[in-house]
Structure formats: C-alpha cells, structure tokens
Write an enzyme that holds these catalytic residues in place. Sequence first.
Site, PDB file in Angstrom:
ATOM      1  N   CYS A   1      82.301  58.690  54.134  1.00  0.00           N
ATOM      2  CA  CYS A   1      83.639  58.195  54.483  1.00  0.00           C
ATOM      3  C   CYS A   1      83.504  56.881  55.234  1.00  0.00           C
ATOM      4  O   CYS A   1      82.515  56.654  55.915  1.00  0.00           O
ATOM      5  CB  CYS A   1      84.350  59.178  55.409  1.00  0.00           C
ATOM      6  SG  CYS A   1      84.393  60.805  54.748  1.00  0.00           S
TER       7      CYS A   1
ATOM      8  N   ASN B   1      86.560  59.002  40.048  1.00  0.00           N
ATOM      9  CA  ASN B   1      87.703  59.619  40.707  1.00  0.00           C
ATOM     10  C   ASN B   1      88.037  58.861  41.982  1.00  0.00           C
ATOM     11  O   ASN B   1      87.166  58.287  42.629  1.00  0.00           O
ATOM     12  CB  ASN B   1      87.442  61.110  40.990  1.00  0.00           C
ATOM     13  CG  ASN B   1      86.771  61.333  42.328  1.00  0.00           C
ATOM     14  OD1 ASN B   1      87.423  61.338  43.381  1.00  0.00           O
ATOM     15  ND2 ASN B   1      85.445  61.478  42.305  1.00  0.00           N
ATOM     16  N   SER B   2      89.332  58.878  42.291  1.00  0.00           N
ATOM     17  CA  SER B   2      89.768  58.336  43.585  1.00  0.00           C
ATOM     18  C   SER B   2      90.806  59.288  44.160  1.00  0.00           C
ATOM     19  O   SER B   2      91.966  58.957  44.325  1.00  0.00           O
ATOM     20  CB  SER B   2      90.348  56.926  43.446  1.00  0.00           C
ATOM     21  OG  SER B   2      91.583  56.959  42.789  1.00  0.00           O
TER      22      SER B   2
ATOM     23  N   GLY C   1      74.437  65.782  40.936  1.00  0.00           N
ATOM     24  CA  GLY C   1      74.696  64.553  40.195  1.00  0.00           C
ATOM     25  C   GLY C   1      74.419  64.752  38.715  1.00  0.00           C
ATOM     26  O   GLY C   1      73.268  64.747  38.291  1.00  0.00           O
ATOM     27  N   GLY C   2      75.483  64.979  37.968  1.00  0.00           N
ATOM     28  CA  GLY C   2      75.357  65.042  36.513  1.00  0.00           C
ATOM     29  C   GLY C   2      74.735  66.311  35.978  1.00  0.00           C
ATOM     30  O   GLY C   2      74.237  66.341  34.850  1.00  0.00           O
TER      31      GLY C   2
ATOM     32  N   GLY D   1      79.163  62.732  37.003  1.00  0.00           N
ATOM     33  CA  GLY D   1      78.897  63.192  35.641  1.00  0.00           C
ATOM     34  C   GLY D   1      77.528  62.743  35.152  1.00  0.00           C
ATOM     35  O   GLY D   1      76.710  62.237  35.929  1.00  0.00           O
TER      36      GLY D   1
ATOM     37  N   THR E   1      81.280  67.717  38.216  1.00  0.00           N
ATOM     38  CA  THR E   1      82.139  67.295  37.101  1.00  0.00           C
ATOM     39  C   THR E   1      82.144  68.295  35.946  1.00  0.00           C
ATOM     40  O   THR E   1      83.174  68.503  35.303  1.00  0.00           O
ATOM     41  CB  THR E   1      81.664  65.901  36.620  1.00  0.00           C
ATOM     42  OG1 THR E   1      81.758  65.014  37.741  1.00  0.00           O
ATOM     43  CG2 THR E   1      82.508  65.364  35.486  1.00  0.00           C
TER      44      THR E   1
ATOM     45  N   ASN F   1      82.940  71.572  53.303  1.00  0.00           N
ATOM     46  CA  ASN F   1      82.634  70.140  53.309  1.00  0.00           C
ATOM     47  C   ASN F   1      83.588  69.486  54.322  1.00  0.00           C
ATOM     48  O   ASN F   1      84.795  69.621  54.222  1.00  0.00           O
ATOM     49  CB  ASN F   1      82.852  69.598  51.889  1.00  0.00           C
ATOM     50  CG  ASN F   1      82.508  68.128  51.741  1.00  0.00           C
ATOM     51  OD1 ASN F   1      83.269  67.256  52.133  1.00  0.00           O
ATOM     52  ND2 ASN F   1      81.362  67.843  51.147  1.00  0.00           N
TER      53      ASN F   1
END
Length: 310
Positions: free
Chosen positions: A126, A66-67, A238-239, A212, A261, A96
């Site tokens: 960031c 994703n962006s 994470g996943g 994912g 995800t 966040n």
Amino acid sequence: MNAAVTIGRTTFANPVLVASGTFEFGLKFPSVANRLGGVVTKAITMQARVGNPPPRICEFPGGILNSVGLENPGVEKFCTEIVPRTAKLKSRVVVNVAGFTVEEYGELAARLDSESVDALEVNVSCPNVKEGGALFGQQPQVVEAITALVRKETTKTIIIKLTANFVDPVETAKAAEAAGADGVTLINTLFGLALDENGRPFLGGRSGGVSGPALKPFALFCVDRVAAAVKIPIVGCGGIMNGQDALDFLSAGARMVQVGTASLVNPEAALEVWTGLKEYSARNRLTGWEQLVGRTRRHGGGESKSDVRS
Ligand SMILES: Cc1cc2nc3c(=O)[nH]c(=O)nc-3n(C[C@H](O)[C@H](O)[C@H](O)COP(=O)(O)O)c2cc1C
C-alpha cells in the site's frame, strides 16, 4: 503422507491457500474453502473503503489487471459480522491487513489479536500516505518497522506479503525475518497499465495490478532468490493455475502456495491445484513436502551463475 504445513504457530492441513482478494472471505464456496489449507481474506483496513470506480478488471492474453482499490467493510465490521462466520470454516483463516500509515498496521494487529482468526498476512503493497506515496514494501527499513510493530501487538502468526514492484524482495524478506516475521508471501501483483482504443487508461483506478499466468516466471524467480536468503517459510503466489504450477513453486523453495486469479475463472481451481499436488505426491511416494521444497537449488547449477540471465 502427512500433508500438513506449519508456519509460526499455525498448522495448515495442506499447503494450498486461496490468495487475498480473489475468494472474498471463503464464505461463498465453503465446500472448497473447507478442503484447502486455508483462506486468505481480502485486505482489511482500519476504515471501510468503497474502492476504485469501475472498470476494475481488464483482461489481457496473459492474465488480468485489477484496480479494486482495497474495497472492504473495515476492521470493526469485519470482526463483528464476518469473523463469527469465517470461524466456522474447517480450514485456517488468514486475515490480509493493509494500512496507510505504519501505525495503522499496529492498530489492525492489536484489534485482531483477540479474534478467532489464525494468522495475519501483512500486505505492505500500500502507498505510505504520510511519506509521499511510495509503497511501504519498497523500503526494507519500513518493512522492518511494520513487522516489528505487528509482532509487538499480536501473538498470532504473521506472514509479510511482499511486493516485487521496483524493489528486490531479497532485501525486504531479510528485513521481515530480522523483525520477527513467521513467513513471507511472494509476490503481490505487479504494476500495469491498460489503455482503451483512444489511448486513455482503461481502468477506473488508472493503473492496476497484473496477475495470472504472466506473473509466474517472475514470481518463481523471486521465490528461488528469496529462498536462498532467508530461513523463514515462503508462501509462493503468482500465476498458479494447476498442480504443476504449484509444484514448481515448492521446488523453487516455497512451503505453501496461494491460488489467486485462477479462482476468478473457476472457483474450484485451488482444489484442483491441491488434487494435482496430492496425486504427484502419491505417484512419487513422497514421505514429506521437504523432499520437494527447494529441490531446484539442490539440483545445483544456480549458485555460481548470475541470477540475471539475458
Ligand atoms: C481482483 C484481485 C484483488 C486482489 N486483492 C488483494 C488484496 O486485497 N490484498 C492483497 O494482498 N493482494 C490482493 N490481490 C493479489 C493476489 O492476492 C495475488 O497476490 C496476485 O493476484 C498474484 O496471484 P495470482 O496470479 O494467482 O492471481 C488481488 C488480486 C486480484 C486479482
């Protein structure tokens, strides 16, 4: 069994959260949000951001890139228009926050301190605009400075969300702990690049963040390493797609987990993860999560071997 988990001054009813950026503010699916430990909001910055041009998501067999580019309404609008609604959720709300200078993290913490939110998750993935664009979270001394500043500006629980992009999160987790963080989240997305059939970057933001199932083994590796190095609680991410994945993170040393995800595919995914954990704990007559947390290392075998296996 009492399923609650406490980090800092915040008690979550159960150890399952939805991950930042994948469940907006929890308001679209309150029936899901209300049954989880909490909701982590999408990143909030000082100024509103429109985010990156499309396409913003690219699927691949192991997950997505994703962006999104931190699209959000900015902290002022968040406080006046969104917090009054998230405050009605029954679960905990973790905001966040993302800055583009060290000082901005302090300003965000100060602005949110008096709001009805439960905790801050400080996103250090960031680019540090003033210092040439390296991620804040790539330098332990910068993580320490941001954590210390946020700690000074707020009494709320602070959880530092670390990056594992070109940095050993053991060092940054130790820096966060030394500066007064209540916990760390591991991991954020990993850098990735997707190309179209002509060899051009597919995503509008050029590169993106991988998330994912493909992330899980590396995220688990990070949690296992960091758990051996710090005492503050770890939130694993994470996943995580199901209860077994969540169990793996607890075994590796996480006290809580985040589902990211998977919620994009199925908005009830985090609830299913929670159901899976609950069923496991009932089947095995657990009396507390501490029976699971960190059991991988208790099984032994990890300490004497190198952590990097070929
Ligand atoms: C579409 C999308 C947007 C995201 N936005 C944020 C964000 O605003 N702040 C943040 O710290 N992480 C963000 N993340 C990262 C997730 O919170 C999570 O750390 C990552 O996706 C790994 O978990 P997963 O594999 O379960 O998705 C985003 C992820 C995705 C897929």
